[in-house]
Structures are given as C-alpha cells and as structure tokens.
Scaffold this active site. Structure first.
Site, PDB file in Angstrom:
ATOM      1  NE  ARG A 148      -1.452  -4.350  -5.665  1.00 33.84           N
ATOM      2  CZ  ARG A 148      -1.043  -3.095  -5.916  1.00 33.84           C
ATOM      3  NH1 ARG A 148      -1.281  -2.528  -7.087  1.00 33.84           N
ATOM      4  NH2 ARG A 148      -0.392  -2.426  -5.007  1.00 33.84           N
ATOM      5  CD  GLU A 177      -2.576  -7.455  -3.597  1.00 34.68           C
ATOM      6  OE1 GLU A 177      -2.935  -6.428  -3.010  1.00 34.68           O
ATOM      7  OE2 GLU A 177      -1.393  -7.685  -3.906  1.00 34.68           O
ATOM      8  CB  CYS A 212      -1.080  -6.714   0.351  1.00 36.16           C
ATOM      9  SG  CYS A 212      -0.157  -5.346   1.057  1.00 36.16           S
TER      10      CYS A 212
HETATM   11  N1  EPU Z   1      -1.379   1.392   8.269  1.00 35.83           N
HETATM   12  C1  EPU Z   1      -1.701   1.160   9.583  1.00 35.83           C
HETATM   13  N2  EPU Z   1      -1.495  -0.104  10.080  1.00 35.83           N
HETATM   14  C2  EPU Z   1      -1.004  -1.107   9.326  1.00 35.83           C
HETATM   15  C3  EPU Z   1      -0.688  -0.858   7.982  1.00 35.83           C
HETATM   16  C4  EPU Z   1      -0.878   0.402   7.459  1.00 35.83           C
HETATM   17  O1  EPU Z   1      -2.160   2.019  10.298  1.00 35.83           O
HETATM   18  O2  EPU Z   1      -0.858  -2.219   9.843  1.00 35.83           O
HETATM   19  C5  EPU Z   1      -1.556   2.758   7.741  1.00 35.83           C
HETATM   20  C6  EPU Z   1      -0.230   3.412   7.404  1.00 35.83           C
HETATM   21  O3  EPU Z   1       0.333   4.024   8.524  1.00 35.83           O
HETATM   22  C7  EPU Z   1      -0.600   4.369   6.302  1.00 35.83           C
HETATM   23  C8  EPU Z   1      -1.768   3.685   5.595  1.00 35.83           C
HETATM   24  O4  EPU Z   1      -2.261   2.694   6.492  1.00 35.83           O
HETATM   25  O5  EPU Z   1      -1.063   5.567   6.852  1.00 35.83           O
HETATM   26  C9  EPU Z   1      -1.336   3.039   4.263  1.00 35.83           C
HETATM   27  O6  EPU Z   1      -0.357   2.043   4.535  1.00 35.83           O
HETATM   28  P1  EPU Z   1       0.862   1.746   3.542  1.00 35.83           P
HETATM   29  O7  EPU Z   1       1.528   3.007   3.184  1.00 35.83           O
HETATM   30  O8  EPU Z   1       1.656   0.668   4.155  1.00 35.83           O
HETATM   31  O9  EPU Z   1       0.199   1.251   2.230  1.00 35.83           O
HETATM   32  P2  EPU Z   1      -0.929   0.187   1.962  1.00 35.83           P
HETATM   33  O10 EPU Z   1      -2.079   0.923   1.350  1.00 35.83           O
HETATM   34  O11 EPU Z   1      -1.219  -0.649   3.141  1.00 35.83           O
HETATM   35  C10 EPU Z   1      -0.223  -0.361  -0.488  1.00 35.83           C
HETATM   36  C11 EPU Z   1      -0.138  -1.645  -1.298  1.00 35.83           C
HETATM   37  C12 EPU Z   1       1.193  -2.319  -1.073  1.00 35.83           C
HETATM   38  C13 EPU Z   1       2.306  -1.345  -1.440  1.00 35.83           C
HETATM   39  C14 EPU Z   1       2.169  -0.118  -0.542  1.00 35.83           C
HETATM   40  C15 EPU Z   1       3.232   0.942  -0.771  1.00 35.83           C
HETATM   41  C16 EPU Z   1      -2.290  -2.760  -1.565  1.00 35.83           C
HETATM   42  C17 EPU Z   1      -3.244  -3.739  -0.988  1.00 35.83           C
HETATM   43  N3  EPU Z   1      -1.179  -2.550  -0.848  1.00 35.83           N
HETATM   44  O12 EPU Z   1      -0.227  -0.735   0.878  1.00 35.83           O
HETATM   45  O13 EPU Z   1       1.253  -3.410  -1.970  1.00 35.83           O
HETATM   46  O14 EPU Z   1       3.575  -1.943  -1.253  1.00 35.83           O
HETATM   47  O15 EPU Z   1       0.876   0.487  -0.777  1.00 35.83           O
HETATM   48  O16 EPU Z   1       3.172   1.467  -2.031  1.00 35.83           O
HETATM   49  O17 EPU Z   1      -2.525  -2.193  -2.626  1.00 35.83           O
HETATM   50  C18 EPU Z   1       0.833  -5.744  -2.306  1.00 35.83           C
HETATM   51  O18 EPU Z   1       0.050  -5.410  -3.201  1.00 35.83           O
HETATM   52  O19 EPU Z   1       1.078  -6.954  -2.051  1.00 35.83           O
HETATM   53  C19 EPU Z   1       1.444  -4.702  -1.489  1.00 35.83           C
HETATM   54  C20 EPU Z   1       2.157  -4.983  -0.413  1.00 35.83           C
END
Ligand code: EPU
Length: 290
Positions: free
Chosen positions: A168, A286, A216
C-alpha cells in the site's frame, strides 16, 4: 483565507471537501484548483509555491478522511486530467483517469493485468501512490513508467519503478504523479471480462462496496487481517453519530447518515485501542487524513 486568488475558472474558494470524497466528510478548502491541463497544474503549483501556500493533491477522494474544519491551504483536484491512450500492450493515462474506466477499457481491448483492481474506486494517480490492490495483485506490478512533477514544478520521469512499490505504498519522493504507463498482456476480451466478474463478485460478497466509505481504514498488520482483528473485538455494527463499523467487513467505516470526521475518528480510534488491548497489535492507518 488567502487574500489574492487567480481569476481563472479552475480556481474556487470555500469548496466543501465532503462533496469530493467518497466518505462524505470534510470542511471547506481555502482554495480549490481543478486544473484542466498539465500546463495549468504546473502553473498552479508554481503559484502556490511562490506564495508558500501549503497544498494537497486530491484524486478521486476515495481513500481520504478530511477534517471538518476549513483546510488552510489549497487542494488540487486532478479529476479533469483524465485522458488515456492505448498503444499495443501499453496504456498511458493521465493521473486523474478513473481506475474503473481503465479496467472497463482493458476488458474491451482484451488486455489483461488490471483485473485485480476491479471494485477499487478512485484515480490511477491515487492507485499508484497507494499501490492499490488486494489478494490478486497490486498495481505496482504493471507500472512501466511514472511521470511526475516535483513540488517545485520540475518534471521527473521514473522508468521501471518496480522497486518503489511496497505494501500500500508507492514512493515517488513526494512528487505529484502526472502520467502513468501500464504494461499489460494480450488476452481474449471474454477471458478478461470473466476474470473481472469473478473478482467483482468475490469482493461484493465480503465488502460494503455500495456504501459511502474510504475503503479499508487500516493496513493489514504483518500476517493478519485488520478486518478480522476488529471483528474479533466485537465491533461490527458499532456506531458513532452517523458513522458505523460495517457489519459486512470490519475494516470499513461507513457513513450511513451525515456522519462527521469526529464520528469517523471515534470509531477508528476505538478499533485501534481494542485491537491493541486484546491482541497487542498496533494497526496503522491506510487512509490518508488531512
Ligand atoms: N475477516 C473477518 N471479519 C471481517 C473481515 C475479514 O473475519 O470483518 C476475515 C475473512 O473472513 C478472511 C480474512 O479476514 O478470512 C481476510 O479478509 P479479506 O479476504 O476480506 O481480506 P482483507 O485482508 O481484509 C485485503 C485488502 C483489501 C482487498 C482484499 C481482497 C488491506 C488492508 N485490505 O483485505 O483492500 O480488497 O484483501 O483482496 O490490504 C483496501 O486496501 O482498501 C482494501 C479494501
């Protein structure tokens, strides 16, 4: 308020930043520039520098939380610098070009690479500065060249800037991105479209993409998901004024009904505190706050 202002049409006073950000918060900016050409952008930056007026660049306003009080300085909004050209495997885009429009164009042209960026709002300039992306890849992987202006208005070219991208983050020495060249791969339009639809469907299922938000709020701590940590603190659905921690994904704060910057920061601060107390993890923002 800054005394003298240029009389050209792209310059306005007292424009509310809440109207130019996806989160929908922010006070007025003393000066609000919307340059129509790169030449105008350079002139405006020189004008601001010569008067020592601080400024910030606003692309799509989709990753920022702006304070409710007046922004003392100038905002330069790049949204009209939105032309893009296509030549073979390359797309050259001015910094204000919409990422969604570029993804759509790549589907039509049969160019693959930008699919992981589907569902991310904002401009290509903002995406490069944030190295926007997700599980399927980040924009930095595709960037062949970046053109920029130093804050003093000097033109800079960053050729093959792969090592400038981190999680990021795109590090361009604080320069203002003006143009980006992306290198893509040839693929059949139907395959590209299918991949875009699959990723979009995936994101819609787990992110509140149609709500007002700044995406995020926190970066993922090493080896963890910020959303999962906030969720495990039991904060999903928690409200402050018109702001709410999304019940869909806990790393999103959504503006449900006229929420303020203060409401937003109260929830973000609460999430940060609880995660620190419960897991000993320090979450870093972020989003950009100004
Ligand atoms: N999870 C939870 N509760 C929640 C959210 C997530 O338990 O409220 C769990 C999910 O079930 C999963 C794990 O956490 O097992 C990861 O969640 P997710 O797949 O949604 O991905 P993330 O790591 O939360 C990242 C990026 C997103 C991007 C997604 C998908 C960051 C901070 N976030 O989210 O990017 O869209 O992967 O590729 O890097 C952004 O940067 O603005 C953003 C939304």
């Amino acid at each position: 308020m800054v005394g003298y202002l240029p009389s050209r049409p792209p310059c306005k006073q007292g424009v509310s930043l809440s109207k130019h950000t996806s989160l929908g918060v922010g006070g007025a900016a003393d000066i609000f520039f919307t340059p129509q050409t790169l030449r105008e952008l350079r002139d405006e930056m020189e004008w601001l520098q010569s008067r020592n007026i601080p400024f910030n660049i606003l692309g799509g306003g989709t990753n920022v939380a702006c304070r409710d009080k007046t922004f003392k300085g100038a905002i330069i909004n790049t949204k009209v610098l939105n032309r893009a050209w296509h030549e073979g495997l390359r797309i050259k885009a001015l910094s204000g070009c919409s990422l969604a429009m570029l993804v759509k164009r790549c589907c039509e042209l049969g160019l693959s690479g930008l699919e992981p960026l589907v569902g991310i709002p904002g401009t290509i300039g903002g995406a490069v500065i944030m190295n926007a992306g997700g599980r399927h890849g980040n924009i930095g992987l595709l960037v062949e060249e970046v053109r920029a202006l130093s804050p003093e208005g000097e033109e800079r070219v960053y050729a093959r800037p792969a090592d400038r991208f981190g999680y990021r983050k795109g590090d361009f020495n604080g320069d203002i991105i003006t143009e980006v060249v992306l290198k893509l791969k040839v693929e059949s339009p139907s395959v590209v479209r299918k991949r875009v639809c699959t990723i979009m469907r995936e994101k819609f299922a787990v992110q509140p993409l149609s709500a007002r938000s700044a995406g995020c709020v926190f970066k993922n701590p090493q080896g963890e998901s910020a959303g999962r940590l906030i969720d495990r603190c039991g904060l999903k659905g928690r409200c402050a004024g018109g702001m709410k921690i999304s019940p869909v994904h806990a790393n999103f704060i959504i503006n449900e009904s006229g929420g303020s910057f203060e409401n937003f920061m109260e929830l973000a601060g609460m999430a940060q505190d609880r995660v620190r107390e419960n897991f000993g993890v320090e979450m870093e923002y972020e989003i950009k706050v100004f």
